[in-house]
Design a protein around this motif. Sequence first.
Motif, mmCIF file in Angstrom:
data_model
loop_
_atom_site.group_PDB
_atom_site.id
_atom_site.type_symbol
_atom_site.label_atom_id
_atom_site.label_comp_id
_atom_site.label_asym_id
_atom_site.label_seq_id
_atom_site.Cartn_x
_atom_site.Cartn_y
_atom_site.Cartn_z
ATOM 1 N N UNK A 112 -0.592 -54.538 -16.439
ATOM 2 C CA UNK A 112 -1.553 -54.962 -15.010
ATOM 3 C C UNK A 112 0.172 -55.292 -14.377
ATOM 4 N N UNK A 113 1.124 -56.012 -15.212
ATOM 5 C CA UNK A 113 1.758 -56.099 -14.496
ATOM 6 C C UNK A 113 2.862 -55.323 -13.844
ATOM 7 N N UNK A 114 3.040 -54.616 -14.757
ATOM 8 C CA UNK A 114 3.427 -52.674 -14.553
ATOM 9 C C UNK A 114 3.051 -52.006 -12.960
ATOM 10 N N UNK A 115 2.065 -52.520 -13.379
ATOM 11 C CA UNK A 115 1.169 -51.612 -12.338
ATOM 12 C C UNK A 115 1.398 -52.203 -10.624
ATOM 13 N N UNK A 116 1.535 -53.396 -10.279
ATOM 14 C CA UNK A 116 1.309 -54.725 -9.120
ATOM 15 C C UNK A 116 2.220 -54.976 -9.195
ATOM 16 N N UNK A 117 3.756 -54.330 -9.699
ATOM 17 C CA UNK A 117 4.685 -54.521 -9.663
ATOM 18 C C UNK A 117 5.430 -53.078 -8.205
ATOM 19 N N UNK A 118 4.445 -51.861 -9.049
ATOM 20 C CA UNK A 118 4.934 -50.602 -8.697
ATOM 21 C C UNK A 118 4.287 -50.669 -7.113
ATOM 22 N N UNK A 119 2.816 -51.443 -6.844
ATOM 23 C CA UNK A 119 2.038 -51.218 -5.892
ATOM 24 C C UNK A 119 3.128 -51.873 -4.906
ATOM 25 N N UNK A 120 2.981 -53.092 -5.387
ATOM 26 C CA UNK A 120 3.955 -53.886 -4.101
ATOM 27 C C UNK A 120 4.987 -53.987 -3.996
ATOM 28 N N UNK A 121 6.000 -52.911 -4.639
ATOM 29 C CA UNK A 121 8.004 -52.547 -4.079
ATOM 30 C C UNK A 121 7.505 -51.503 -3.624
ATOM 31 N N UNK A 122 6.770 -50.491 -3.136
ATOM 32 C CA UNK A 122 6.964 -49.309 -3.162
ATOM 33 C C UNK A 122 6.818 -49.166 -1.650
#
Length: 228
Positions: A130-140
Amino acid sequence: MKRTPEPEELMDEADQALAYAEADFSESNELFLDLFSRLHPGEFRGRMLDLGCGPADIPLRFARRYPEARIDAVDGAPAMLDLAAKAVAAGNLEDRIRLHCQHLPTRSSLAGDYDALVSNSLLHHLKDPLDLWRSIRDQGAPGAHVLVMDLLRPNSPEALDSLVAQYAADAPDVLRRDFRASLHAAYTLDEVRAQLSACGLDQLSVEQVSNRHLAVMGRLSSVAEARP
Ligand SMILES: C[S@@+](CC[C@H](N)C(=O)[O-])C[C@H]1O[C@@H](n2cnc3c(N)ncnc32)[C@H](O)[C@@H]1O
């Protein structure tokens, strides 16, 4: 087949990073670029973030295909980033590809609001996917384009052996070991769908795109939403 996590998240052994950088991933990396052009037809002129960039082959291909793109590329392994820095310098692309040593989930100095967020072969390395998906969600930025490609876990040990024989028979031992470990650590389509759902990213599609790869593609919501 049951999943076995990677023994190490980062690829920070010098011989491991070098064997990976010297391997020929042109077929899968070109597939990656083709999937991006399917997702985003035409020119891309925005800011792109590559998470787990390794030796930066994808950022380099991306920068050449999209001459007006600006790229931030992140990896947590200094050994990989040293090789990435040499490749970026050799391609004279230091002004458009910025390399950052960061271990997800930390995000420190990156500005966020990226127009495109991509990642290849990082997901199965992470202790918490989930670290990857949260990074994507939060930095896009709202409406940002997302493309994540990774290995797909084979159904059986026999299917895994057959992929290793097909794609790594002549590879150096360290690369064959890593490919085998990566196939064991990879996720199924349904596991990835569940990860996306847990992060409120159900709008992204998940599909098999080769005999050993899956891809997650789509766009972030165009309005800010409550984040799970
Ligand atoms: C299999 S390589 C893929 C490299 C590149 N994306 C490519 O397609 O060639 C995975 C990369 O992710 C990096 N990595 C693994 N876990 C990480 C983390 N938590 N934070 C940052 N980078 C990570 C590794 O160091 C390695 O360089």
